[in-house]
Scaffold this active site. Structure first.
Site, PDB file in Angstrom:
ATOM      1  N   ASP A   1      27.270   4.321-141.773  1.00 34.75           N
ATOM      2  CA  ASP A   1      26.796   5.586-142.057  1.00 34.75           C
ATOM      3  C   ASP A   1      27.908   6.391-142.927  1.00 34.75           C
ATOM      4  O   ASP A   1      29.075   6.091-142.452  1.00 34.75           O
ATOM      5  CB  ASP A   1      26.599   6.503-140.718  1.00 34.75           C
ATOM      6  CG  ASP A   1      25.423   5.885-140.041  1.00 34.75           C
ATOM      7  OD1 ASP A   1      24.787   4.691-140.410  1.00 34.75           O
ATOM      8  OD2 ASP A   1      24.871   6.620-138.937  1.00 34.75           O
TER       9      ASP A   1
ATOM     10  N   HIS B   1      29.778  -2.540-140.068  1.00 35.58           N
ATOM     11  CA  HIS B   1      29.143  -3.858-140.128  1.00 35.58           C
ATOM     12  C   HIS B   1      29.171  -4.867-141.413  1.00 35.58           C
ATOM     13  O   HIS B   1      29.372  -4.256-142.474  1.00 35.58           O
ATOM     14  CB  HIS B   1      27.554  -3.637-139.861  1.00 35.58           C
ATOM     15  CG  HIS B   1      27.328  -2.908-138.482  1.00 35.58           C
ATOM     16  ND1 HIS B   1      26.728  -3.317-137.425  1.00 35.58           N
ATOM     17  CD2 HIS B   1      27.583  -1.694-138.107  1.00 35.58           C
ATOM     18  CE1 HIS B   1      26.723  -2.417-136.353  1.00 35.58           C
ATOM     19  NE2 HIS B   1      27.227  -1.458-136.862  1.00 35.58           N
TER      20      HIS B   1
ATOM     21  N   SER C   1      36.485   8.283-141.348  1.00 32.07           N
ATOM     22  CA  SER C   1      37.463   7.969-142.426  1.00 32.07           C
ATOM     23  C   SER C   1      36.455   7.409-143.632  1.00 32.07           C
ATOM     24  O   SER C   1      35.469   8.002-143.743  1.00 32.07           O
ATOM     25  CB  SER C   1      38.448   6.960-141.905  1.00 32.07           C
ATOM     26  OG  SER C   1      39.476   6.954-143.011  1.00 32.07           O
TER      27      SER C   1
END
Length: 290
Positions: free
Chosen positions: A97, A153, A255
């Site tokens: 995200d 991921h 981050s």
């Protein structure tokens, strides 16, 4: 002062930069690492309430709804099915995200962290890694805010070939800092993850960059936590097969991940600076001849 007014105050550029950068960054980051692991449900509830004064934290998608520490909240898993992984094998999906930052071509060994602020891919990748495979290719900067889902991921079926860890500073990586600190990503703690796609054998790179209050990057396949106190090793040759959407690791707060692809990859139509995307959404398209 209500939370909304407080957030508006913190958005003033000079104050935001002062509070998040002109401070003892390393000491605050190490303190946050210690504090986040304190196991106290009551302290955690109070800390999350304070956190929500600064961000739009939404835990409705979290698999776990009660946390014993801030660390559990920072690194939370999502409910099954909360993210859809684009099934098209020609699609390189977003590993996390994020809010899309700078994106575009890699030209003359340079990319941009913000308008007018170029940095060198060779410096970002470090002395052990050759970034020339991405010359003429594309890059996308993905910024994770503190309130977002912090796990990342695999963007496609691939094999992880090498990891380099480069210790560094912990500057904030928000847009205000990116417009003021030259070569910021090259200064901060980061890892360079080299992959090769299963379809077509194309090289890829994911570069997770830590920041203030973060500076801890968990890599599952190495069973290692990279942080400011890490003393080695700094190089890991590996041959780890991963599947599209497979969890690779996490940040302990929020981050940035910079994605590099070689020539022939094209940005997905929805990818523009400032756009908010979710893990699994189309990021790039593989070359059509793959």
């Amino acid at each position: 002062m209500n939370p909304f007014s407080f957030r508006r105050l913190l958005m003033q550029e000079d104050l935001n930069f002062l509070l998040t950068n002109r401070v003892p960054r390393r000491a605050l980051t190490l303190f946050m690492g210690w504090y986040s692991r304190l196991r106290s449900p009551m302290l955690t509830r109070v800390s999350i309430a304070v956190w929500r004064c600064f961000t739009d934290l939404d835990l409705s998608e979290a698999r776990q709804q009660h946390f014993n520490s801030l660390h559990e909240c920072f690194t939370r898993e999502l409910k099954p099915g909360a993210r859809r992984i684009d099934p098209d094998p020609q699609v390189l999906c977003s590993p996390c995200d994020a809010i899309v930052g700078a994106c575009g071509p890699v030209q003359a060994g340079q990319v941009f962290q913000a308008k007018g602020f170029p940095y060198s891919t060779a410096e970002l990748f470090g002395p052990s890694q050759d970034a020339s495979a991405f010359e003429g290719g594309s890059f996308i900067t993905l910024r994770l805010t503190s309130a977002m889902y912090h796990r990342f991921h695999a963007p496609t079926d691939a094999r992880i070939e090498h990891v380099s860890y480069l210790s560094g500073d912990t500057w904030n990586v928000n847009p205000i800092a990116l417009q003021r600190i030259e070569r910021l990503f090259c200064r901060n703690e980061r890892a360079v993850i080299r992959l090769r796609t299963r379809q077509g054998g194309h090289p890829l790179a994911l570069v997770p960059v830590a920041a203030i209050l973060v500076a801890s990057i968990r890599l599952h396949w190495l069973n290692v936590l990279l942080h400011l106190r890490h003393r080695g090793p700094h190089e890991w040759p590996c041959q780890e097969a991963v599947s599209k959407g497979q969890e690779l690791g996490w940040f302990e707060h929020g981050s940035t991940i910079i994605v590099f692809a070689p020539p022939g990859f094209t940005l997905a139509a929805a990818i523009q600076t400032g756009t908010t995307i979710r893990m699994g959404q189309a990021l790039m398209h593989l070359p059509s001849h793959a």
